[in-house]
Design an enzyme around this catalytic site. Sequence first.
Site, PDB file in Angstrom:
ATOM      1  N   ASP A 115       0.924  -1.230  -0.005  1.00  0.00           N
ATOM      2  CA  ASP A 115       0.075  -0.049  -0.035  1.00  0.00           C
ATOM      3  C   ASP A 115       0.856   1.304  -0.003  1.00  0.00           C
ATOM      4  OD1 ASP A 115      -1.986  -1.767   0.158  1.00  0.00           O
ATOM      5  OD2 ASP A 115      -2.673  -1.197   2.145  1.00  0.00           O
ATOM      6  N   TYR A 135       1.779   2.169  -3.523  1.00  0.00           N
ATOM      7  CA  TYR A 135       0.624   2.847  -4.016  1.00  0.00           C
ATOM      8  C   TYR A 135       0.473   4.133  -3.754  1.00  0.00           C
ATOM      9  CZ  TYR A 135      -3.913   3.304  -5.612  1.00  0.00           C
ATOM     10  OH  TYR A 135      -5.469   3.638  -6.214  1.00  0.00           O
ATOM     11  N   ASP A 136       0.644   4.481  -2.403  1.00  0.00           N
ATOM     12  CA  ASP A 136       0.375   5.899  -2.049  1.00  0.00           C
ATOM     13  C   ASP A 136       1.367   6.598  -2.254  1.00  0.00           C
ATOM     14  OD1 ASP A 136      -1.953   4.496  -0.606  1.00  0.00           O
ATOM     15  OD2 ASP A 136      -0.916   4.683   1.474  1.00  0.00           O
ATOM     16  N   GLU A 159     -11.079   6.099  17.784  1.00  0.00           N
ATOM     17  CA  GLU A 159     -11.464   4.857  17.391  1.00  0.00           C
ATOM     18  C   GLU A 159     -10.173   4.244  16.489  1.00  0.00           C
ATOM     19  OE1 GLU A 159     -14.693   4.859  14.778  1.00  0.00           O
ATOM     20  OE2 GLU A 159     -15.637   6.511  15.885  1.00  0.00           O
ATOM     21  N   LYS A 182      -8.602   2.117  13.373  1.00  0.00           N
ATOM     22  CA  LYS A 182      -8.949   2.096  12.261  1.00  0.00           C
ATOM     23  C   LYS A 182      -8.522   0.857  11.828  1.00  0.00           C
ATOM     24  CE  LYS A 182      -8.422   4.383   7.533  1.00  0.00           C
ATOM     25  NZ  LYS A 182      -8.151   3.376   6.940  1.00  0.00           N
ATOM     26  N   ASP A 193      -8.472  -2.285   9.302  1.00  0.00           N
ATOM     27  CA  ASP A 193      -7.996  -2.349   7.916  1.00  0.00           C
ATOM     28  C   ASP A 193      -8.681  -3.512   7.412  1.00  0.00           C
ATOM     29  OD1 ASP A 193      -6.773  -1.812   5.667  1.00  0.00           O
ATOM     30  OD2 ASP A 193      -4.749  -2.894   6.378  1.00  0.00           O
ATOM     31  N   ARG A 248     -18.714   0.376  -0.092  1.00  0.00           N
ATOM     32  CA  ARG A 248     -18.908   1.924   0.036  1.00  0.00           C
ATOM     33  C   ARG A 248     -18.429   2.424  -1.532  1.00  0.00           C
ATOM     34  NH1 ARG A 248     -14.451   5.417  -0.591  1.00  0.00           N
ATOM     35  NH2 ARG A 248     -14.875   7.448   0.295  1.00  0.00           N
ATOM     36  N   TYR A 278     -19.185   1.679  13.012  1.00  0.00           N
ATOM     37  CA  TYR A 278     -18.367   2.938  13.378  1.00  0.00           C
ATOM     38  C   TYR A 278     -19.550   4.276  13.304  1.00  0.00           C
ATOM     39  CZ  TYR A 278     -17.035   3.599   8.683  1.00  0.00           C
ATOM     40  OH  TYR A 278     -17.085   3.792   7.314  1.00  0.00           O
ATOM     41  N   LYS A 293     -12.601  11.745  15.709  1.00  0.00           N
ATOM     42  CA  LYS A 293     -13.825  12.571  15.077  1.00  0.00           C
ATOM     43  C   LYS A 293     -14.061  13.413  16.080  1.00  0.00           C
ATOM     44  CE  LYS A 293     -15.001   8.144  13.134  1.00  0.00           C
ATOM     45  NZ  LYS A 293     -15.759   7.145  12.915  1.00  0.00           N
ATOM     46  N   LYS A 325      -2.419   7.471  11.011  1.00  0.00           N
ATOM     47  CA  LYS A 325      -1.854   6.118  10.335  1.00  0.00           C
ATOM     48  C   LYS A 325      -0.793   5.527  11.111  1.00  0.00           C
ATOM     49  CE  LYS A 325      -3.433   4.211   6.929  1.00  0.00           C
ATOM     50  NZ  LYS A 325      -3.529   4.859   5.345  1.00  0.00           N
ATOM     51  N   CYS A 378      27.907 -26.670   6.971  1.00  0.00           N
ATOM     52  CA  CYS A 378      27.482 -25.669   8.117  1.00  0.00           C
ATOM     53  C   CYS A 378      28.480 -24.289   7.857  1.00  0.00           C
ATOM     54  CB  CYS A 378      27.783 -25.944   9.441  1.00  0.00           C
ATOM     55  SG  CYS A 378      27.395 -24.766  10.713  1.00  0.00           S
ATOM     56  N   CYS A 422      30.580 -24.126  11.355  1.00  0.00           N
ATOM     57  CA  CYS A 422      31.549 -25.293  11.991  1.00  0.00           C
ATOM     58  C   CYS A 422      32.029 -26.237  10.921  1.00  0.00           C
ATOM     59  CB  CYS A 422      30.810 -26.031  12.995  1.00  0.00           C
ATOM     60  SG  CYS A 422      29.566 -27.031  12.606  1.00  0.00           S
ATOM     61  N   CYS A 463      22.363 -28.280  10.593  1.00  0.00           N
ATOM     62  CA  CYS A 463      23.753 -28.415  10.789  1.00  0.00           C
ATOM     63  C   CYS A 463      23.908 -29.694  11.726  1.00  0.00           C
ATOM     64  CB  CYS A 463      24.552 -27.108  11.516  1.00  0.00           C
ATOM     65  SG  CYS A 463      25.944 -27.606  12.394  1.00  0.00           S
ATOM     66  N   CYS A 517      29.508 -27.260  17.119  1.00  0.00           N
ATOM     67  CA  CYS A 517      29.201 -25.966  16.456  1.00  0.00           C
ATOM     68  C   CYS A 517      28.862 -25.000  17.305  1.00  0.00           C
ATOM     69  CB  CYS A 517      27.796 -26.216  15.415  1.00  0.00           C
ATOM     70  SG  CYS A 517      27.433 -24.891  14.444  1.00  0.00           S
TER      71      CYS A 517
HETATM   72  O1  D41 Z   1     -12.171   1.554  11.071  1.00  0.00           O
HETATM   73  C1  D41 Z   1     -12.225   2.116  10.170  1.00  0.00           C
HETATM   74  N1  D41 Z   1     -11.732   1.630   9.214  1.00  0.00           N
HETATM   75  C2  D41 Z   1     -13.261   3.457  10.247  1.00  0.00           C
HETATM   76  C3  D41 Z   1     -13.490   4.022   8.841  1.00  0.00           C
HETATM   77  C4  D41 Z   1     -13.635   4.146  11.102  1.00  0.00           C
HETATM   78  N2  D41 Z   1     -13.469   3.731  12.435  1.00  0.00           N
HETATM   79  N3  D41 Z   1     -14.137   5.316  10.999  1.00  0.00           N
HETATM   80  C5  D41 Z   1     -14.411   5.891   9.759  1.00  0.00           C
HETATM   81  N4  D41 Z   1     -15.304   7.010   9.846  1.00  0.00           N
HETATM   82  C6  D41 Z   1     -15.314   7.769   8.619  1.00  0.00           C
HETATM   83  C7  D41 Z   1     -16.032   8.918   8.659  1.00  0.00           C
HETATM   84  C8  D41 Z   1     -15.432   9.788   9.651  1.00  0.00           C
HETATM   85  C9  D41 Z   1     -15.907   9.518   7.078  1.00  0.00           C
HETATM   86  C10 D41 Z   1     -17.457   8.679   9.137  1.00  0.00           C
HETATM   87  C11 D41 Z   1     -13.905   5.338   8.647  1.00  0.00           C
HETATM   88  C12 D41 Z   1     -14.411   5.834   7.441  1.00  0.00           C
HETATM   89  N5  D41 Z   1     -14.992   6.978   7.441  1.00  0.00           N
HETATM   90  C13 D41 Z   1     -14.018   5.280   6.198  1.00  0.00           C
HETATM   91  N6  D41 Z   1     -13.828   3.992   6.251  1.00  0.00           N
HETATM   92  C14 D41 Z   1     -13.507   3.990   4.597  1.00  0.00           C
HETATM   93  C15 D41 Z   1     -13.546   5.266   4.037  1.00  0.00           C
HETATM   94  C16 D41 Z   1     -14.113   6.009   4.882  1.00  0.00           C
END
Ligand code: D41
Length: 671
Positions: free
Chosen positions: A34, A37-38, A115, A117, A119, A138, A227, A290, A314, A408, A411, A426, A432
């Site tokens: 990832d 990619y990012d 919270e 996050k 994956d 989504r 969430y 949030k 992250k 080895c 030894c 070995c 050894c």
């Molecule tokens: O646990 C998560 N992946 C997570 C994703 C979370 N705990 N809260 C989230 N809250 C939002 C908002 C604030 C926009 C309601 C999210 C996501 N969005 C989210 N997941 C994927 C795109 C956005």
Amino acid sequence: MADNSLIKQLTELKQAIDQHNYFYYVLDNPQVPDAEYDRLLRELQTLEAKYPELITADSPTQRVGTTPASAFAQVRHETPMLSLENSFTGDETQAFARRIQERLKDGSDIDFVCEPKLDGLAVSLIYENGHLVKAATRGDGLVGEDITANIRTIKSVPLRLLGDDYPQHFEVRGEVYMLLAGFEQLNLEAQRNGEKIFVNPRNAAAGSLRQLDPTITAKRPLAIFFYGMGKGQSTFKRHSEVLKKLPSWGLRVNPEWQLVTGSAKCLSYHQYILTKRINLPYEIDGVVYKVDRFDLQEQLGFVSRAPRWAIAHKFPAQEELTKIHEVKFQVGRTGVLTPVAKLEPVFVGGVTVSNATLHNMDEIARKDIRIGDTVIVRRAGDVIPEVVSVIMQNRPADSKPILLPQHCPICDAEIIRLEGEAAARCSGGLYCAAQRKEAIKHFASRRAMDINGLGDKLVEQLVEIGLVHHVADLYKLNQQQLVELERMGEKSAYKLIKAIEVSKATTLARFLYALGIREVGETTAQTLASYFLELDPIIQASQEQLEEIRDIGPTIAKQIHTFFRQEHNLEIIERLLKAGIHWPKPTSAVIKQALPLAAQSFVLTGSLTSMTREQAKEKLIQYGATVSNSVSTKTGCVIAGAEAGSKLTKAQELGIKTLDETEFINFLNSL
Ligand code: D41
């Protein structure tokens, strides 16, 4: 005016990103980490920001999220599912909080909900009159795919809500994820059946949700945490109220969320979750902050589909790209040879990594790894970095195969690979030096004799200069000898001698574990100690006697028996005991009987949210219970966490008592 090379660079970037998107979203089989990619996407965004006239309508930056790939019906979300801005540092997070205060023209600290996050995959579920009527991915945030049939197979998704105070029509949003244990199991089976291996739990979850046949989804170990709400949340004033309410309707919320005030507390939460991460039964890639109050969220609004009132902070990426320069073979305590890749140093999982394990020759063959390859390395938590896979497109013409040495590297003794075993060994045994070093490191380690200050480097030095040949030699060391070593002061030499002295007082279980008998880990050492109570009968025990003990099978029994038949092992034990190693008699059977769960047998299954299974097991053992892996008529009680499977079914068939997580915690508290 943009020149041709710039246009060429942009085109190449777009093509690369499009190709990665295809592998990721359509095939659920990403080709690069990832983080890579990012980086490509960010590079494109930066260039496009500089030369906006070169942005094309088909640029990957011009769509948010993904286009639904296929056969599923499209669903337009009732309210758009927003995306999240990312923050990678504490500074960025503080800037986020400052921007909020400035916009609100309010100097006081803001309440944030923090919270984990997950994956996984964001989904939206619609409930009408308490019934699940629709579920969608989504997608691009506006339009997703109808996956109702598949979502219905996830056991933690209620088809019918509890209580009676839910809105008549509302939307909940959550993240579908795959439990780590289930992911590993799934890949093991896939490997056995020659099917596709998933690169990570998220892609396995995505692949499972996108099955056209829901009976396949039903077999996958998926779970969900909710969430938030979409439509229908207007009856609440704060996000924290929603998180408190959802569980009462049967909608699972990750219990790790916290309400805090101010950005400094957000950062402490980030630290806290980072330390918990390794023990969680699912993958998270950061935390989300949030703004708690909905009226403030509304005032803040959003920019290009991402709210100004939330941000994802992250964790450092756990996977990165790098190159293998060469491969060396390490010799372990029992002689096992481990191939280790020497890498172009790369920052991954929060540290710079230049070595990664390749496990064994079978793994090298399975992943088709060669010297010179560009590979994905992964470092999760405290575990040893490993090579996950090869980027085949980048394989150079002069890549070299990895060959098992015949002798080895330490030894020079012959390397032996037994039929049917993945490991090559070995044959030098205690001749050894590598094996001796590892045996001493293990002996001194924290969970064995716990000799504070006797680290790996020091052990290597002691063996190399010949001061220590065997573990028993440690107890002959004196301060004078140590002071003469490199990087060793008067004070640390004194401390180490003291630590060696202190280590003499131990337990029988630790001592047995420290001996490094093959197949004897901490649990088996503990089992032996509690069964025999003393060392002598263990040494004398026949293989048959050992096999009679619960949890000791023929393989372990054979290793234990063989170990104590070897003269040099007995000699070393005698020298250790003469040096003064001693332990109290283990809790006698009489005392054990008095514990509240004495002689009761438990089985743990499924995943727990408030503790790991290992922690639950330790608690039970502390109270005198035995914990075993399989359910039988002898089992007294089964603790069934989320996603419990066949063991729970079997317990129910046999009429054995079962407890869910809440009941289990209440039970522990009642003891
Ligand atoms: O646990 C998560 N992946 C997570 C994703 C979370 N705990 N809260 C989230 N809250 C939002 C908002 C604030 C926009 C309601 C999210 C996501 N969005 C989210 N997941 C994927 C795109 C956005």
